[in-house]
Design an enzyme around this catalytic site. Structure first.
Site, short mmCIF file in Angstrom:
data_model
loop_
_atom_site.label_atom_id
_atom_site.label_comp_id
_atom_site.label_asym_id
_atom_site.label_seq_id
_atom_site.Cartn_x
_atom_site.Cartn_y
_atom_site.Cartn_z
N GLY A 12 0.59 -1.05 -0.10
CA GLY A 12 -0.03 -0.17 -0.02
C GLY A 12 0.85 1.18 0.01
O GLY A 12 2.11 1.18 -0.15
N PHE A 36 -6.13 -5.37 -2.64
CA PHE A 36 -7.68 -4.99 -2.55
C PHE A 36 -7.53 -3.41 -3.01
O PHE A 36 -8.16 -2.78 -4.04
CB PHE A 36 -8.34 -4.95 -1.37
CG PHE A 36 -9.73 -4.45 -1.57
CD1 PHE A 36 -10.62 -4.70 -2.48
CD2 PHE A 36 -9.95 -3.43 -0.45
CE1 PHE A 36 -11.99 -3.94 -2.45
CE2 PHE A 36 -11.16 -2.78 -0.38
CZ PHE A 36 -12.13 -3.11 -1.65
N LYS A 91 -13.75 -7.13 9.35
CA LYS A 91 -12.80 -8.47 9.62
C LYS A 91 -11.55 -8.18 9.54
O LYS A 91 -10.69 -8.94 10.15
CB LYS A 91 -13.30 -9.16 8.41
CG LYS A 91 -15.00 -9.96 8.91
CD LYS A 91 -15.34 -10.77 7.93
CE LYS A 91 -14.80 -12.01 7.54
NZ LYS A 91 -15.18 -12.97 6.51
N ASN A 99 -4.75 -12.44 13.94
CA ASN A 99 -3.70 -13.52 13.20
C ASN A 99 -2.40 -12.81 13.46
O ASN A 99 -1.51 -13.77 13.66
CB ASN A 99 -3.87 -13.31 11.88
CG ASN A 99 -5.27 -14.47 11.63
OD1 ASN A 99 -5.51 -15.25 12.08
ND2 ASN A 99 -6.10 -13.99 10.18
N ARG A 106 3.21 -16.65 19.22
CA ARG A 106 4.18 -17.92 18.84
C ARG A 106 5.78 -17.41 18.75
O ARG A 106 6.26 -18.34 19.11
CB ARG A 106 3.59 -18.50 17.53
CG ARG A 106 4.19 -19.92 17.24
CD ARG A 106 3.46 -20.61 16.22
NE ARG A 106 3.47 -19.58 15.15
CZ ARG A 106 4.68 -19.53 14.25
NH1 ARG A 106 5.57 -20.16 14.38
NH2 ARG A 106 4.28 -18.61 13.12
N TYR A 145 -14.79 1.29 10.15
CA TYR A 145 -13.22 1.47 10.22
C TYR A 145 -12.80 2.05 11.62
O TYR A 145 -12.27 1.63 12.28
CB TYR A 145 -13.01 2.74 9.02
CG TYR A 145 -11.51 3.13 9.04
CD1 TYR A 145 -10.44 1.80 8.64
CD2 TYR A 145 -10.90 4.52 9.55
CE1 TYR A 145 -9.05 2.22 8.46
CE2 TYR A 145 -9.52 4.53 9.33
CZ TYR A 145 -8.66 3.54 9.01
OH TYR A 145 -7.21 3.82 8.86
N LYS A 149 -10.86 -0.24 14.06
CA LYS A 149 -9.49 0.21 14.51
C LYS A 149 -9.35 0.29 16.29
O LYS A 149 -8.65 -0.12 16.72
CB LYS A 149 -9.18 1.51 14.22
CG LYS A 149 -8.68 1.28 12.37
CD LYS A 149 -7.27 0.60 12.43
CE LYS A 149 -6.98 0.76 10.76
NZ LYS A 149 -5.46 -0.02 10.64
N TYR A 159 -3.77 -8.61 24.43
CA TYR A 159 -2.58 -10.01 24.21
C TYR A 159 -1.43 -9.41 24.95
O TYR A 159 -0.71 -10.25 25.53
CB TYR A 159 -2.36 -9.80 22.61
CG TYR A 159 -3.03 -11.11 22.07
CD1 TYR A 159 -2.30 -12.00 21.69
CD2 TYR A 159 -4.31 -10.88 21.59
CE1 TYR A 159 -3.03 -13.11 20.79
CE2 TYR A 159 -5.03 -11.93 21.02
CZ TYR A 159 -4.30 -13.09 20.61
OH TYR A 159 -5.04 -13.97 20.10
N HIS A 181 -2.82 6.21 -3.77
CA HIS A 181 -3.86 6.00 -4.99
C HIS A 181 -4.67 6.84 -5.42
O HIS A 181 -5.11 7.97 -4.51
CB HIS A 181 -4.85 4.96 -4.28
CG HIS A 181 -5.36 3.96 -5.54
ND1 HIS A 181 -6.43 4.72 -6.25
CD2 HIS A 181 -5.24 2.73 -5.75
CE1 HIS A 181 -6.57 3.73 -7.22
NE2 HIS A 181 -6.16 2.66 -6.84
#
Length: 322
Positions: A12, A36, A91, A99, A106, A145, A149, A159, A181
């Site tokens: 981006g 996208f 999402k 993710n 990990r 949005y 956020k 976390y 863009h």
């Protein structure tokens, strides 16, 4: 120390410049993007570098990589793009955060979340400090949005508190520069594109609403400094330019710099569009020793020169709901 670094949304506008900077620093950089709203052309010049790798992937789906640091920039950031599929936008913020945080847990990696000034909504406090909790409409057109956020920031801090993941949160204010863009719907790209084409300059509202514009190089520097700041500072921290301009002032400056004779046309202000936007960057100055250095005039000159150099037909036109 050289590191393996993942940049989501790395093709981006901001992501490509961040990848470029990290590659030049010698790090092994993995750029992940679903293209996208981004362009492969943004990172084409990096493809032959031995320390750069490009992966086409949607961050809403799990991926397993071994990395030391993650910059999470993946999410449509312009109203015309994030409102095109608001559910997917939400999402991307939520599943994307889950993710990358799972990967960071990990790998014991440090992870930076590119949040936004939109978490402040249409602010009732001016300028906006990080302590301000915002005035956001949770069911408005921009909520996919804004609230996405905000929820991502919540996940990052949970976390960190529950699993000890080293997180960093930056709240990015309006940023501009080469590789924007042309059809992203942001005010800088809109004005430049319209001025160069001799089209009417579209101003929403009466032009008295304000924004603060930060040049892309300053923003990338702030993000890298935040990643490297001491372990005890998670943020959030505002990154943006504290100089405030009205939208009309910006339009008139673009007309001057392009030499365009386009006329200004005023249209109704979109719902929930903030009337004032200016960051309080005292925390960034103190913790990161950072502040913007690029004047708006010079930054716009560089951006206009880039717009003149590209072929607009190589960019996807506005989406149907644009």
């Amino acid at each position: 120390m050289l590191k393996r670094i993942l940049v989501t949304g790395g093709a981006g506008f901001l992501g490509s410049h961040l990848c470029e900077r990290l590659v030049e620093m010698g790090h092994d950089v993995i750029c992940l993007d679903n293209f996208f709203t981004s362009q492969k052309a943004n990172v084409m010049h990096l493809l032959d570098r031995h320390n750069f790798e490009l992966i086409r992937h949607d961050i809403t789906l799990p991926i397993w990589l071994e990395v030391d640091e993650i910059y999470n920039l993946a999410c449509p950031a312009a109203p015309g793009h994030y409102q095109y599929n608001p559910i997917k936008t939400m999402k991307t913020s939520l599943m994307g955060a889950i993710n990358v945080l799972g990967m960071a847990k990990r790998c014991r990696a440090k992870v930076l979340q590119a949040s936004t000034s939109e978490v402040y909504g249409d602010p009732e406090v001016h300028p906006q400090p990080e302590s301000y909790r915002g005035a956001v409409n949770p069911i408005g057109l921009r909520a996919c949005y804004d609230e996405g956020k905000r929820a991502a920031e919540t996940l990052f801090m949970d976390y960190h508190r529950m699993n000890g993941v080293p997180v960093r949160i930056v709240r990015i204010f309006n940023t501009y520069g080469p590789r924007m863009h042309p059809y992203d719907g942001r005010v800088v790209s809109n004005f430049i594109r319209q001025a160069l084409a001799g089209e009417e300059i579209t101003i929403y509202g009466d032009g008295s609403q304000t924004r603060s514009f930060c040049y892309r190089d300053d923003m990338v520097e702030g993000m890298i400094r935040m990643m490297h700041v001491g372990e005890d500072f998670t943020g959030p921290v505002n990154l943006g330019n504290p100089e405030e301009f009205t939208i009309r002032e910006l339009a008139e400056l673009v007309l001057e710099l392009t030499g365009s004779r386009s006329r200004l046309v005023f249209k109704p202000l979109p719902p929930d569009d903030p009337t004032r936007r200016r960051p309080d960057i005292a925390l960034a100055r103190t913790k990161l020793h950072w502040q913007p250095t690029m004047p708006l005039r010079e930054g716009l000159e560089r951006t206009i020169a880039w717009f003149r150099s590209i072929d607009m037909s190589h960019y996807r036109p506005p989406t149907p709901r644009y």
